[in-house]
Design an enzyme around this catalytic site. Structure first.
Site, PDB file in Angstrom:
ATOM      1  N   SER A 153      11.900   2.847   9.063  1.00  0.00           N
ATOM      2  CA  SER A 153      10.840   3.464   9.860  1.00  0.00           C
ATOM      3  C   SER A 153       9.614   2.583   9.813  1.00  0.00           C
ATOM      4  O   SER A 153       9.436   1.781   8.882  1.00  0.00           O
ATOM      5  CB  SER A 153      10.503   4.854   9.298  1.00  0.00           C
ATOM      6  OG  SER A 153       9.289   5.353   9.834  1.00  0.00           O
ATOM      7  N   TYR A 176       8.752  10.481   2.263  1.00  0.00           N
ATOM      8  CA  TYR A 176       9.262   9.711   3.394  1.00  0.00           C
ATOM      9  C   TYR A 176       8.845   8.249   3.303  1.00  0.00           C
ATOM     10  O   TYR A 176       9.669   7.342   3.474  1.00  0.00           O
ATOM     11  CB  TYR A 176       8.758  10.322   4.701  1.00  0.00           C
ATOM     12  CG  TYR A 176       9.356   9.702   5.943  1.00  0.00           C
ATOM     13  CD1 TYR A 176      10.637  10.041   6.356  1.00  0.00           C
ATOM     14  CD2 TYR A 176       8.640   8.781   6.710  1.00  0.00           C
ATOM     15  CE1 TYR A 176      11.193   9.480   7.496  1.00  0.00           C
ATOM     16  CE2 TYR A 176       9.189   8.221   7.838  1.00  0.00           C
ATOM     17  CZ  TYR A 176      10.461   8.574   8.237  1.00  0.00           C
ATOM     18  OH  TYR A 176      11.012   8.000   9.371  1.00  0.00           O
TER      19      TYR A 176
END
Length: 270
Positions: A153, A176
């Site tokens: 990401s 995350y």
């Protein structure tokens, strides 16, 4: 003259897609299958998996589905060996799974607990790392010059921009960023080691991806704020991530390993 179209053809290959029923995973599965690869979707939704694989087979593509829970860390080795015993060893392995705990929306710096942090790192980052290792070691054993692709990401290479969450009832996520940062650097470490065996390992760093507009999942305030900060003035599409995965899976990227391809509409440059 080099046949460049032939370079992206994947006939006589086997592809595994972990999380192949998700927003991005489904498109990656379609991309690999339509390029000629026998594509095995590994996911946990049996009804959807069987339906999707049947639909693809009816269209003439070689697609199968196997139930595979990547969050079951204690059984990863056993379950992966069952899959390769049944389907054969993959030439292409894509991990776009998104395992997370039920309290995932409470993983902000303010609210996260140590137990939740440890669990999410284990089932997400550690499952990515361990499965990639299992795949690479099996490729060596089978003398396969394969391609392993991990979904990272932009928040695996950048800090989260908190301004896009204002007024959207959303917040940053400690777990995350930690997970995706680990996956990003794992790519480099694995590529350094497994390059000796002609196995390529790369990752894709997507920016924000637009959900199905009819799903009502994404907060419209967030979508608007996010899109304004992107040079292309929109969120990405799942097929734009899938075409990047197809490139990395094919011989068109035969001299690319250890890299993170950023697919974010320019978000990370401004």
């Amino acid at each position: 003259m080099i046949d460049y179209l032939q370079k992206v053809q994947l006939s006589k290959t086997i592809s595994f897609v972990i999380g192949g029923l998700g927003l991005i995973g489904r498109e990656i599965s379609i991309a690999l299958a339509t390029a000629g690869s026998k594509t095995i979707i590994l996911d946990v939704n049996d009804e959807a998996g069987i339906l999707f694989s049947n639909e693809m087979c009816e269209k003439g593509y070689d697609v199968g589905y196997k139930r595979f829970d990547c969050s079951n860390m204690n059984e990863l080795d056993y379950n992966y060996n069952l899959v390769i015993k049944d389907q054969g060893s993959p030439d292409i392995f894509v991990n776009c799974s998104y395992p997370r705990t039920n309290d995932w929306n409470k993983c902000s710096f303010q609210d996260i607990t140590l137990q939740s942090f440890q669990k999410n790192v284990d089932i997400h980052m550690n499952s990515y790392a361990w499965l990639a290792r299992l795949v690479a070691e099996n490729m060596i054993k089978q003398k396969i010059s394969g391609s392993i692709i991990q979904l990272s990401s932009i928040y695996g290479i950048l800090g989260q921009d908190l301004t896009v969450y204002e007024g959207a009832n959303m917040h940053e996520n400690m777990a995350y960023a930690t997970i995706k940062g680990g996956i990003t650097n794992l790519t480099r470490q694995m590529a350094s080691y497994y390059g000796n065996f002609n196995i390529r390992i790369n990752s894709i760093c997507p920016g924000g991806v637009q959900e199905d507009k009819n799903s009502n999942i994404q907060n419209p305030v967030f979508v608007e704020r996010y899109s304004k900060k992107v040079p292309l003035k929109r969120m990405g599409r799942a097929d734009e991530i899938a075409s990047t995965a197809l490139f990395l899976a094919s011989n068109a990227s035969s001299y690319i390993t250890g890299t993170n391809i950023i697919v974010d509409g320019g978000w990370s440059i401004v």
